[in-house]
Design a protein around this motif. Structure first.
Motif, PDB file in Angstrom:
ATOM      1  N   ASP A   4       0.829  -1.203   0.000  1.00  9.00           N
ATOM      2  CA  ASP A   4       0.000   0.000   0.000  1.00  9.00           C
ATOM      3  C   ASP A   4       0.863   1.252   0.000  1.00  9.00           C
ATOM      4  N   LYS A   5       0.404   2.264  -0.717  1.00  5.73           N
ATOM      5  CA  LYS A   5       1.110   3.545  -0.713  1.00  5.73           C
ATOM      6  C   LYS A   5       1.065   4.151   0.686  1.00  5.73           C
ATOM      7  N   PHE A   6       2.112   4.863   1.034  1.00  5.32           N
ATOM      8  CA  PHE A   6       2.174   5.540   2.330  1.00  5.32           C
ATOM      9  C   PHE A   6       2.353   7.027   2.071  1.00  5.32           C
ATOM     10  N   GLU A   7       1.360   7.816   2.478  1.00  7.79           N
ATOM     11  CA  GLU A   7       1.487   9.271   2.388  1.00  7.79           C
ATOM     12  C   GLU A   7       1.327   9.894   3.767  1.00  7.79           C
ATOM     13  N   LYS A   8       0.117   9.786   4.322  1.00  7.32           N
ATOM     14  CA  LYS A   8      -0.123  10.258   5.680  1.00  7.32           C
ATOM     15  C   LYS A   8      -0.791   9.139   6.467  1.00  7.32           C
ATOM     16  N   LEU A   9      -0.373   8.998   7.692  1.00 13.34           N
ATOM     17  CA  LEU A   9      -0.969   8.008   8.584  1.00 13.34           C
ATOM     18  C   LEU A   9      -1.387   8.696   9.862  1.00 13.34           C
ATOM     19  N   LYS A  10      -2.676   8.648  10.150  1.00 12.96           N
ATOM     20  CA  LYS A  10      -3.219   9.200  11.391  1.00 12.96           C
ATOM     21  C   LYS A  10      -3.741   8.025  12.208  1.00 12.96           C
ATOM     22  N   SER A  11      -3.170   7.825  13.394  1.00 15.59           N
ATOM     23  CA  SER A  11      -3.503   6.628  14.158  1.00 15.59           C
ATOM     24  C   SER A  11      -3.145   6.796  15.623  1.00 15.59           C
ATOM     25  N   THR A  12      -3.792   5.981  16.452  1.00 15.64           N
ATOM     26  CA  THR A  12      -3.329   5.786  17.815  1.00 15.64           C
ATOM     27  C   THR A  12      -2.078   4.907  17.748  1.00 15.64           C
ATOM     28  N   ALA A  13      -1.437   4.693  18.881  1.00 14.46           N
ATOM     29  CA  ALA A  13      -0.165   3.967  18.870  1.00 14.46           C
ATOM     30  C   ALA A  13      -0.087   2.964  20.010  1.00 14.46           C
ATOM     31  N   VAL A  14       0.764   1.972  19.797  1.00 12.58           N
ATOM     32  CA  VAL A  14       1.030   0.948  20.812  1.00 12.58           C
ATOM     33  C   VAL A  14       2.422   1.212  21.392  1.00 12.58           C
ATOM     34  N   PRO A  15       2.520   1.485  22.700  1.00 14.85           N
ATOM     35  CA  PRO A  15       3.821   1.803  23.300  1.00 14.85           C
ATOM     36  C   PRO A  15       4.579   0.557  23.750  1.00 14.85           C
TER      37      PRO A  15
END
Length: 198
Positions: A4-15
């Motif tokens: 998949d193309k990657f441009e912008k990623l808006k997400s929660t995160a796993v620490p």
């Protein structure tokens, strides 16, 4: 193999605030039998995620339902150890598209970029801000902007820039691996070859 193309990623995160996470911890050697990139996510951090009887370890972050998202936030020196590509495959197959750390092992970084996982290296100070933001609110979101090469904590607006090789950046933006990149240049390569006097 395109991804998949990657441009912008808006997400929660796993620490995962553990330093010196090596590739054998990411995907133990006994799971390296397959040659395709699929199925490795089931065994991501296998020995940290599961007990000997295959029951989930309740205190490991991937088994904690309050943490989710497509961004994994690791400690300093993430991806050290052996050069196995399977570590990056496991991270991608699990569903992560970005790993954030204050330092990556070079081979691991390259393996991630080759398959569509963006390694974002930030300062130790910014990494600490990320951990504190997630601790305060597990639903805090980050935006990874590849065209601008920035990572932003959306609640506070705090932002930092990151570096990436221009060739790998172009591949990520287009969803190419190295073979795809060459394939798209097939006509140019043929024209060059045909123009040679030998």
């Amino acid at each position: 193999m395109a991804y998949d193309k990657f441009e912008k990623l808006k997400s929660t995160a796993v620490p995962l605030p553990i330093e010196n996470v090596d590739t054998d911890q990411i995907i133990p050697a006994r799971f390296l039998k397959a040659t395709e990139r699929v199925g490795f996510g089931d065994n991501l951090f296998r020995d940290w995620r599961y007990n000997a009887d295959n029951t989930p370890k309740r205190d490991f972050v991937l088994n904690n339902p309050i943490y989710k998202g497509r961004i994994l936030v690791g400690g300093k020196n993430f991806g050290s150890g052996s050069s196995r590509e399977h570590a990056a495959w496991a991270i991608y197959d699990y569903g992560f598209r970005c790993v954030v750390s204050s330092f990556f092992a070079d081979i691991f970084r390259g393996n991630c970029l080759n398959i569509g996982v963006l390694p974002v290296q930030v300062s130790a100070e910014f990494l600490d801000k990320i951990y504190k933001a997630i601790e305060a609110n597990p639903n805090t979101e980050m935006e990874i902007n590849l065209p601008n090469q920035t990572i932003t904590l959306l609640d506070s607006g705090e932002q930092e820039s990151f570096d990436i090789n221009s060739y790998k950046k172009e591949n990520m933006l287009n969803g190419y691996d190295d073979i795809d990149y060459l394939t798209k240049m097939k006509s140019e390569i043929q024209e060059f070859a045909e123009a040679r006097p030998f």
